[in-house]
Design an enzyme around this catalytic site. Structure first.
Site, PDB file in Angstrom:
ATOM      1  N   CYS A 282      13.942  11.180   5.760  1.00 38.82           N
ATOM      2  CA  CYS A 282      13.950  10.744   7.161  1.00 38.82           C
ATOM      3  C   CYS A 282      15.303  10.968   7.806  1.00 38.82           C
ATOM      4  O   CYS A 282      15.395  11.219   9.001  1.00 38.82           O
ATOM      5  CB  CYS A 282      13.551   9.278   7.249  1.00 38.82           C
ATOM      6  SG  CYS A 282      14.505   8.220   6.160  1.00 38.82           S
TER       7      CYS A 282
ATOM      8  N   LYS B  32       0.853  -1.188   0.000  1.00 37.97           N
ATOM      9  CA  LYS B  32       0.000   0.000   0.000  1.00 37.97           C
ATOM     10  C   LYS B  32       0.894   1.245   0.000  1.00 37.97           C
ATOM     11  O   LYS B  32       1.537   1.566   0.990  1.00 37.97           O
ATOM     12  CB  LYS B  32      -0.898   0.048   1.226  1.00 37.97           C
ATOM     13  CG  LYS B  32      -1.997   1.098   1.052  1.00 37.97           C
ATOM     14  CD  LYS B  32      -2.453   1.756   2.333  1.00 37.97           C
ATOM     15  CE  LYS B  32      -1.639   2.926   2.755  1.00 37.97           C
ATOM     16  NZ  LYS B  32      -1.694   4.099   1.883  1.00 37.97           N
TER      17      LYS B  32
ATOM     18  N   GLU C 184      10.261   1.499  10.035  1.00 36.39           N
ATOM     19  CA  GLU C 184      11.261   2.531   9.728  1.00 36.39           C
ATOM     20  C   GLU C 184      10.567   3.865   9.952  1.00 36.39           C
ATOM     21  O   GLU C 184       9.660   4.230   9.208  1.00 36.39           O
ATOM     22  CB  GLU C 184      11.716   2.430   8.263  1.00 36.39           C
ATOM     23  CG  GLU C 184      12.538   1.214   7.944  1.00 36.39           C
ATOM     24  CD  GLU C 184      13.868   1.189   8.660  1.00 36.39           C
ATOM     25  OE1 GLU C 184      14.378   2.251   9.057  1.00 36.39           O
ATOM     26  OE2 GLU C 184      14.406   0.087   8.832  1.00 36.39           O
TER      27      GLU C 184
ATOM     28  N   GLU D 201      10.925  16.055  14.487  1.00 37.31           N
ATOM     29  CA  GLU D 201      11.252  16.040  13.062  1.00 37.31           C
ATOM     30  C   GLU D 201      10.421  17.114  12.341  1.00 37.31           C
ATOM     31  O   GLU D 201       9.202  17.133  12.441  1.00 37.31           O
ATOM     32  CB  GLU D 201      10.889  14.655  12.521  1.00 37.31           C
ATOM     33  CG  GLU D 201      11.200  14.453  11.061  1.00 37.31           C
ATOM     34  CD  GLU D 201      10.760  13.063  10.596  1.00 37.31           C
ATOM     35  OE1 GLU D 201       9.597  12.684  10.846  1.00 37.31           O
ATOM     36  OE2 GLU D 201      11.579  12.367   9.986  1.00 37.31           O
TER      37      GLU D 201
HETATM   38  P1  NDP Z   1       2.650   8.432   7.562  1.00 36.20           P
HETATM   39  O1  NDP Z   1       3.021   7.733   8.818  1.00 36.20           O
HETATM   40  O2  NDP Z   1       1.592   9.445   7.598  1.00 36.20           O
HETATM   41  O3  NDP Z   1       2.190   7.377   6.442  1.00 36.20           O
HETATM   42  C1  NDP Z   1       2.987   6.288   6.060  1.00 36.20           C
HETATM   43  C2  NDP Z   1       2.104   5.240   5.417  1.00 36.20           C
HETATM   44  O4  NDP Z   1       1.240   4.690   6.419  1.00 36.20           O
HETATM   45  C3  NDP Z   1       1.195   5.806   4.329  1.00 36.20           C
HETATM   46  O5  NDP Z   1       1.081   4.865   3.295  1.00 36.20           O
HETATM   47  C4  NDP Z   1      -0.114   5.954   5.076  1.00 36.20           C
HETATM   48  O6  NDP Z   1      -1.237   5.954   4.221  1.00 36.20           O
HETATM   49  C5  NDP Z   1      -0.108   4.729   5.955  1.00 36.20           C
HETATM   50  N1  NDP Z   1      -1.024   4.764   7.086  1.00 36.20           N
HETATM   51  C6  NDP Z   1      -1.618   5.839   7.668  1.00 36.20           C
HETATM   52  N2  NDP Z   1      -2.410   5.444   8.699  1.00 36.20           N
HETATM   53  C7  NDP Z   1      -2.314   4.097   8.768  1.00 36.20           C
HETATM   54  C8  NDP Z   1      -2.882   3.110   9.628  1.00 36.20           C
HETATM   55  N3  NDP Z   1      -3.704   3.417  10.628  1.00 36.20           N
HETATM   56  N4  NDP Z   1      -2.540   1.820   9.421  1.00 36.20           N
HETATM   57  C9  NDP Z   1      -1.698   1.464   8.437  1.00 36.20           C
HETATM   58  N5  NDP Z   1      -1.134   2.365   7.583  1.00 36.20           N
HETATM   59  C10 NDP Z   1      -1.428   3.662   7.754  1.00 36.20           C
HETATM   60  O7  NDP Z   1       4.015   8.995   7.002  1.00 36.20           O
HETATM   61  P2  NDP Z   1       4.213   9.948   5.750  1.00 36.20           P
HETATM   62  O8  NDP Z   1       3.669   9.318   4.516  1.00 36.20           O
HETATM   63  O9  NDP Z   1       3.755  11.284   6.160  1.00 36.20           O
HETATM   64  O10 NDP Z   1       5.815   9.908   5.586  1.00 36.20           O
HETATM   65  C11 NDP Z   1       6.654  10.710   6.295  1.00 36.20           C
HETATM   66  C12 NDP Z   1       7.275   9.983   7.467  1.00 36.20           C
HETATM   67  O11 NDP Z   1       7.976   8.817   7.025  1.00 36.20           O
HETATM   68  C13 NDP Z   1       8.312  10.819   8.171  1.00 36.20           C
HETATM   69  O12 NDP Z   1       8.158  10.786   9.567  1.00 36.20           O
HETATM   70  C14 NDP Z   1       9.628  10.159   7.787  1.00 36.20           C
HETATM   71  O13 NDP Z   1      10.660  10.365   8.687  1.00 36.20           O
HETATM   72  C15 NDP Z   1       9.246   8.736   7.684  1.00 36.20           C
HETATM   73  N6  NDP Z   1      10.224   8.032   6.846  1.00 36.20           N
HETATM   74  C16 NDP Z   1      11.131   7.174   7.449  1.00 36.20           C
HETATM   75  C17 NDP Z   1      12.116   6.561   6.697  1.00 36.20           C
HETATM   76  C18 NDP Z   1      13.104   5.630   7.320  1.00 36.20           C
HETATM   77  O14 NDP Z   1      13.803   4.934   6.578  1.00 36.20           O
HETATM   78  N7  NDP Z   1      13.246   5.571   8.636  1.00 36.20           N
HETATM   79  C19 NDP Z   1      12.221   6.795   5.259  1.00 36.20           C
HETATM   80  C20 NDP Z   1      11.226   7.697   4.729  1.00 36.20           C
HETATM   81  C21 NDP Z   1      10.267   8.286   5.521  1.00 36.20           C
HETATM   82  P3  NDP Z   1      -1.784   7.303   3.526  1.00 36.20           P
HETATM   83  O15 NDP Z   1      -0.752   8.335   3.628  1.00 36.20           O
HETATM   84  O16 NDP Z   1      -2.044   6.849   2.152  1.00 36.20           O
HETATM   85  O17 NDP Z   1      -3.043   7.639   4.258  1.00 36.20           O
END
Ligand code: NDP
Length: 505
Positions: free
Chosen positions: A292, A183, A258, A393
């Site tokens: 990130c 997803k 992650e 962050e």
């Molecule tokens: P989110 O946590 O908002 O979303 C990540 C994914 O989780 C999206 O696909 C989102 O869906 C999905 N999601 C949201 N709610 C749920 C739920 N209840 N259950 C399951 N899945 C869910 O993160 P962002 O997309 O805003 O990304 C930014 C974040 O990612 C930052 O904090 C960044 O640091 C972190 N990140 C970490 C990395 C690492 O390697 N450590 C690398 C890259 C990013 P949708 O958005 O479609 O609603």
């Protein structure tokens, strides 16, 4: 804005389930918007819980009865190599889609595709040599550790590196023999759908790879709660990560997370200032800070603080904003209006906490950039170490600078956050860097650099930055279950029970 947007071939904007592109069960669609122009790029099928269910069923059947988990490592490696070849063939298409969808520069997107192909090649090579090991070989008894596929896995990815983050999960999951439902973020699904086309073209059997676009709260939550899903690999923010982990814990499913980072970049008095200043910019302004591992928190030794700030300020002021497809652009827009508002909130908060806004923090005045969610590169000085901005962050083009007395002071500040993803140290002394690395509780420590990662090296965080590792051998292990196989080639009696009280010898 200069140049015309690229016009790549768009992927079929439907769900990819059981080897076919299909509409969502209720026919819902969602507009995918370009952060550079505000225009709709595609109307993509909006999946829901019923679609997640359908995809998990396909993945479950493919795992339980299909050929993929039973394919030899050589066969799996050959398919991963084909995927890498196709990604390289279609590099321009993937790069253009990623730039349109995320706003990053075409140069960055091209690098992403090259690195993604390399990730597939790495796991293709690894699965051929990493089949398990012998624990004991004693006479006719052999004790082996074998790696079995983890089963049906759910892969959930964020919007900042859609293709790259997907590949860090898809390549090892396939190498291990898993089947999956992926997803992507609702904001950036295009390259993930294109990847589904590539996997099909490479010859992956139906049902092994499934992509369900839609919201996290419906599709994501349904995948995480589904008892047929044996493992969840999630990349995203901490709050969502906690929800995912809680839901997985309810049914004792394996989970890999992650999460975000608040990454210190420490410049000591003896550092090569020219290189340190240059990399301080790359550390935080790459992809407008939506990384990130962004080195957003610069901790600079008192003796060189003012000189480093002057060098950086001159360059920050010259950073060129624009569309990712304009070759002159150095930094694109943020992903969405909501995200820009969040970053602007952090800039205000930093000032309320006592920092000085030296540069940026505003939306650019250039009317040519008015349709995109741009924010000027921002430099904040004198950030107090005990405020929220020093710990949380920001995920935007915001560099904060703190003056530190020495390495001890810098390490104490770096350690005072809950996150532990990545850190940089600039000094001419290897011994100092090694001493710092020992005390830096971060998953990656760079000495005299910032950002490099390799498919061969593990990626992940200490503390709240994550659970588990991606890439490297550990990244493959995430998608495997170890099985202890005990083989006895010379079976004999044990006479442990039922001898009516006769003593054992
Ligand atoms: P989110 O946590 O908002 O979303 C990540 C994914 O989780 C999206 O696909 C989102 O869906 C999905 N999601 C949201 N709610 C749920 C739920 N209840 N259950 C399951 N899945 C869910 O993160 P962002 O997309 O805003 O990304 C930014 C974040 O990612 C930052 O904090 C960044 O640091 C972190 N990140 C970490 C990395 C690492 O390697 N450590 C690398 C890259 C990013 P949708 O958005 O479609 O609603």
């Amino acid at each position: 804005m200069h140049g015309r947007p690229p016009e790549p071939m768009f992927p079929t904007p439907e769900l990819f389930v059981d080897g076919a592109f299909v509409p969502s069960a209720d026919g819902a669609r969602r507009s995918v918007v370009c952060p550079t122009t505000g225009r709709t790029l595609a109307e993509v099928a909006e999946g829901g819980a019923a679609d997640a269910d359908r995809a998990v069923r396909a993945a479950r059947t493919a795992f339980d009865h299909g050929p993929w988990p039973r394919a030899t490592p050589r066969e799996r490696a050959a398919l991963l190599e084909r995927v890498a070849d196709l990604l390289e063939r279609d590099r321009e298409r993937f790069a253009a889609l990623e730039t349109l969808d995320t706003g990053k520069t075409l140069g960055e997107s091209r690098d992403d595709v090259t690195q993604v192909a390399d990730v597939f090649r790495y796991f293709a090579a690894l699965i051929r040599v990493d089949g398990g090991h012998v624990n004991r070989a004693e006479g006719a008894v052999l004790s082996l550790t074998l790696a079995r596929p983890a089963g049906v896995v759910a892969l959930i990815t964020p919007w900042n590196y859609p293709l790259l983050q997907a590949s860090w999960k898809v390549a090892p999951a396939l190498a291990a023999g898993c089947t999956f439902v992926l997803k992507p973020s609702e904001l950036t699904p295009l390259t993930t759908l294109a990847l589904a086309e590539t996997l099909a073209e490479a010859g992956l059997p139906s049902g092994v790879a499934n992509v369900v676009t839609g919201a996290g709260t419906s599709v994501g939550a349904a995948l995480v709660e589904d008892p047929r899903v044996e493992m969840v690999s999630f990349t995203g923010g901490l709050a969502t990560g906690r929800r995912v982990a809680q839901a997985a814990a309810q049914r004792a499913a394996k989970v890999a997370l992650e999460l975000g980072g608040k990454n210190p970049n420490i410049v000591l008095a003896d550092a090569d200032l020219d290189a340190a200043a240059d990399h301080a910019l790359e550390a935080v302004f790459f992809h407008a800070g939506q990384v990130c591992s962004a080195g957003s928190r610069l901790l600079v030794a008192d003796e060189v603080h003012d000189e480093l700030v002057e060098r950086i300020a001159g360059r920050v002021a010259a950073i060129r904003l624009g569309a990712g497809w304009d070759p002159a652009t150095e930094m694109g827009p943020l992903i969405s209006a909501e995200h820009r508002a969040k970053v602007e909130g952090y800039v205000r908060l930093a000032q309320e906490e006592g920092a000085e806004l030296r540069l940026g923090g505003r939306r650019p005045a250039d009317p040519g950039l008015g349709d995109g969610w741009y924010l000027e590169p921002t430099l904040l000085l004198g950030l107090p170490p005990d405020g929220r901005v020093a710990r949380e962050e920001v995920f935007g083009p915001v560099l904060t600078v703190e003056r530190v007395r020495d390495l001890d002071d810098a390490l104490a500040r770096a350690d005072a956050t809950d996150t532990g993803l990545a850190a940089g140290v600039w000094t001419r002394e290897l011994a100092t860097a090694l001493a710092a690395a020992e005390r830096l509780r971060f998953g990656t420590v760079w000495w005299n650099d910032f950002h490099p990662y390799f498919p061969e090296a593990p990626w992940g965080g200490f503390k709240t930055s994550g659970v588990g590792r991606e890439l490297g051998r550990a990244g493959l292990r995430e998608f495997q279950e170890e099985q202890h196989l005990y083989l006895n080639g010379r079976p004999g009696r044990s006479d442990a029970f039922g001898r009516g009280g006769a003593r054992r010898g």
